[in-house]
Scaffold this active site. Structure first.
Site, PDB file in Angstrom:
ATOM      1  N   SER A   1       2.732  -2.550  10.558  1.00 38.38           N
ATOM      2  CA  SER A   1       4.039  -2.143  10.278  1.00 38.38           C
ATOM      3  C   SER A   1       5.039  -3.983  10.160  1.00 38.38           C
ATOM      4  O   SER A   1       6.328  -4.329  11.370  1.00 38.38           O
ATOM      5  CB  SER A   1       4.785  -2.095  11.776  1.00 38.38           C
ATOM      6  OG  SER A   1       4.655  -0.217  11.751  1.00 38.38           O
TER       7      SER A   1
ATOM      8  N   HIS B   1      -9.874   0.589   4.962  1.00 45.93           N
ATOM      9  CA  HIS B   1      -8.611   0.954   5.559  1.00 45.93           C
ATOM     10  C   HIS B   1      -8.588   1.960   6.528  1.00 45.93           C
ATOM     11  O   HIS B   1      -9.508   2.816   6.744  1.00 45.93           O
ATOM     12  CB  HIS B   1      -7.100   1.976   4.406  1.00 45.93           C
ATOM     13  CG  HIS B   1      -5.555   1.787   5.591  1.00 45.93           C
ATOM     14  ND1 HIS B   1      -5.350   2.462   6.170  1.00 45.93           N
ATOM     15  CD2 HIS B   1      -4.861   0.676   5.267  1.00 45.93           C
ATOM     16  CE1 HIS B   1      -4.319   1.978   6.435  1.00 45.93           C
ATOM     17  NE2 HIS B   1      -3.639   1.321   5.700  1.00 45.93           N
TER      18      HIS B   1
ATOM     19  N   GLU C   1      -5.365  -5.334  10.376  1.00 44.60           N
ATOM     20  CA  GLU C   1      -4.524  -3.651  11.213  1.00 44.60           C
ATOM     21  C   GLU C   1      -4.360  -3.228  12.606  1.00 44.60           C
ATOM     22  O   GLU C   1      -5.453  -2.397  12.352  1.00 44.60           O
ATOM     23  CB  GLU C   1      -4.568  -2.510  10.169  1.00 44.60           C
ATOM     24  CG  GLU C   1      -4.863  -3.259   8.806  1.00 44.60           C
ATOM     25  CD  GLU C   1      -5.288  -1.623   7.712  1.00 44.60           C
ATOM     26  OE1 GLU C   1      -3.547  -1.098   6.701  1.00 44.60           O
ATOM     27  OE2 GLU C   1      -5.288  -1.313   7.555  1.00 44.60           O
TER      28      GLU C   1
ATOM     29  N   GLU D   1      -7.481   5.016   7.981  1.00 45.32           N
ATOM     30  CA  GLU D   1      -7.179   5.537   7.447  1.00 45.32           C
ATOM     31  C   GLU D   1      -7.842   6.098   6.978  1.00 45.32           C
ATOM     32  O   GLU D   1      -8.425   7.669   6.258  1.00 45.32           O
ATOM     33  CB  GLU D   1      -5.611   6.288   7.103  1.00 45.32           C
ATOM     34  CG  GLU D   1      -4.385   5.789   7.303  1.00 45.32           C
ATOM     35  CD  GLU D   1      -3.512   5.526   6.821  1.00 45.32           C
ATOM     36  OE1 GLU D   1      -2.397   4.896   7.359  1.00 45.32           O
ATOM     37  OE2 GLU D   1      -3.239   5.247   5.847  1.00 45.32           O
TER      38      GLU D   1
ATOM     39  N   GLY E   1       3.215  -1.053   4.503  1.00 45.79           N
ATOM     40  CA  GLY E   1       2.793   0.348   4.294  1.00 45.79           C
ATOM     41  C   GLY E   1       4.429   0.936   3.804  1.00 45.79           C
ATOM     42  O   GLY E   1       4.309   0.775   3.364  1.00 45.79           O
ATOM     43  N   GLY E   2       5.112   0.730   4.684  1.00 47.48           N
ATOM     44  CA  GLY E   2       6.120   1.995   3.992  1.00 47.48           C
ATOM     45  C   GLY E   2       7.694   1.179   3.568  1.00 47.48           C
ATOM     46  O   GLY E   2       8.721   1.298   2.974  1.00 47.48           O
TER      47      GLY E   2
ATOM     48  N   GLY F   1       2.530   2.721  11.119  1.00 49.41           N
ATOM     49  CA  GLY F   1       3.472   3.677  10.664  1.00 49.41           C
ATOM     50  C   GLY F   1       3.461   4.436  11.897  1.00 49.41           C
ATOM     51  O   GLY F   1       4.916   5.174  12.236  1.00 49.41           O
TER      52      GLY F   1
ATOM     53  N   ASN G   1       0.918  -0.697  -0.403  1.00 48.92           N
ATOM     54  CA  ASN G   1      -0.385   0.015  -0.056  1.00 48.92           C
ATOM     55  C   ASN G   1       0.991   1.336   0.189  1.00 48.92           C
ATOM     56  O   ASN G   1       0.916   1.524   1.106  1.00 48.92           O
ATOM     57  CB  ASN G   1      -0.705  -0.054   1.508  1.00 48.92           C
ATOM     58  CG  ASN G   1      -1.213   1.463   1.127  1.00 48.92           C
ATOM     59  OD1 ASN G   1      -2.509   1.792   0.713  1.00 48.92           O
ATOM     60  ND2 ASN G   1      -2.711   1.253   2.631  1.00 48.92           N
ATOM     61  N   TRP G   2       0.588   1.986  -1.385  1.00 48.74           N
ATOM     62  CA  TRP G   2       2.296   3.162  -1.250  1.00 48.74           C
ATOM     63  C   TRP G   2       1.170   4.166  -0.478  1.00 48.74           C
ATOM     64  O   TRP G   2       2.085   5.166  -0.615  1.00 48.74           O
ATOM     65  CB  TRP G   2       1.981   3.135  -2.967  1.00 48.74           C
ATOM     66  CG  TRP G   2       3.339   2.505  -3.003  1.00 48.74           C
ATOM     67  CD1 TRP G   2       3.461   1.430  -2.788  1.00 48.74           C
ATOM     68  CD2 TRP G   2       3.703   2.124  -4.598  1.00 48.74           C
ATOM     69  NE1 TRP G   2       3.993  -0.337  -3.448  1.00 48.74           N
ATOM     70  CE2 TRP G   2       4.362   1.156  -4.680  1.00 48.74           C
ATOM     71  CE3 TRP G   2       2.922   3.408  -5.926  1.00 48.74           C
ATOM     72  CZ2 TRP G   2       4.402   0.602  -6.143  1.00 48.74           C
ATOM     73  CZ3 TRP G   2       4.207   2.677  -6.959  1.00 48.74           C
ATOM     74  CH2 TRP G   2       4.942   1.313  -7.210  1.00 48.74           C
ATOM     75  N   LYS G   3      -0.197   4.552  -0.252  1.00 51.27           N
ATOM     76  CA  LYS G   3      -0.405   5.141   0.377  1.00 51.27           C
ATOM     77  C   LYS G   3      -0.695   6.511  -0.253  1.00 51.27           C
ATOM     78  O   LYS G   3      -0.392   6.614  -1.562  1.00 51.27           O
ATOM     79  CB  LYS G   3      -0.115   5.462   2.435  1.00 51.27           C
ATOM     80  CG  LYS G   3      -0.535   4.277   2.727  1.00 51.27           C
ATOM     81  CD  LYS G   3       0.073   4.585   4.413  1.00 51.27           C
ATOM     82  CE  LYS G   3      -0.332   3.261   5.374  1.00 51.27           C
ATOM     83  NZ  LYS G   3       0.176   3.469   6.002  1.00 51.27           N
TER      84      LYS G   3
END
Length: 252
Positions: A214, A98, A168, A100, A235-236, A174, A10-12
């Site tokens: 994470s 998600h 999640e 977010e 994610g990251g 994050g 997920n590049w967000k």
């Protein structure tokens, strides 16, 4: 039951055009170098980058996904994107619900459910996200919250072929904090038990449940090895070719 792991990136809201092409080409090259890797791989860039990333991934075996969709096929919905259009530009999957989106856009279980149904109708894999906040975990509500979100977010007709669940823990997204293997397995097992009630034992046994808090190269092997963890929503670490590939290589 054997379930083929899925490693989804997920590049967000990250990257410009050149960044996205370089990242996608890097991931594609890694996958082409080991086509027999025992997992599925997926990347989900921001909407404007879908076309460029699709071209960069072509022929690599890495699938393309989106980060959200609308519940309608078309209409007066400025700023939204239909699942039919996502399918048309090369997507095979879409992330829905998600944390977010639930937090920043106040998305409800009912909205996620409607989007998932629309994704299914368009032939997209719906990656339905659920998870508790730190306050909910501290209050002892972890299992209750995840069961409730799961039940409210899954549309009729959800099965192992058209749906993936992503657990999640919101407190681990994050933040660098990660659920311990014991914590992750406990929640994943509870989710699968609830899936048995919702879609039947056979489909529940086949449906993939990803861990999405994470996951990194350093902890991926331990998490992916858990009985009810079937990959990760990354994610990251998905923004670095070597890290994303290192995670994928942990799939047995």
């Amino acid at each position: 039951m054997s379930r083929r792991p899925l490693i989804a990136g997920n590049w967000k809201m990250n990257g410009l055009l050149a960044d996205a092409i370089a990242l996608a080409e890097g991931v594609a090259a890694k996958r082409k170098s080991q086509p027999d890797l025992a997992c599925d791989m997926l990347v989900c860039p921001p909407f404007p980058l879908l076309g460029a990333v699709a071209a960069a991934l072509a022929g690599s075996g890495v699938a393309l996904g989106a980060q959200d969709c609308h519940a309608k096929v078309s209409g007066a919905h400025t700023g939204d994107t239909s699942p039919a259009l996502l399918k048309d530009v090369g997507c095979s999957a879409v992330i829905l619900g998600h944390s977010e989106r639930r937090t920043d856009h106040a998305e409800t279980d009912a909205q996620v459910k409607a989007k998932a149904a629309a994704a299914h109708a368009a032939g997209l894999l719906a990656i339905v996200c659920i998870g508790e906040t730190l306050a909910q975990r501290d209050a002892g509500q972890t299992i209750e919250i995840n069961k409730s979100q799961l039940k409210g977010s899954l549309p009729e007709g959800a099965n192992a072929d058209n749906t993936v669940i992503a657990y999640e823990p919101v407190w681990a997204i994050g933040t660098g904090r990660v659920a311990t293997p014991e914590q992750a397995q406990e929640v994943h097992a509870a989710i699968r038990a609830e899936l048995v009630k919702l879609i039947g034992e056979s489909e529940a046994g086949k449906m993939r449940i990803l861990y999405g808090g994470s996951m990194k190269p350093e902890n991926a092997a331990q998490l992916i090895a858990l009985p009810d963890v079937d990959g990760g929503l990354i994610g990251g670490a998905a923004l670095k070719v070597e890290d994303f590939w290192a995670i994928a290589r942990n799939c047995a």
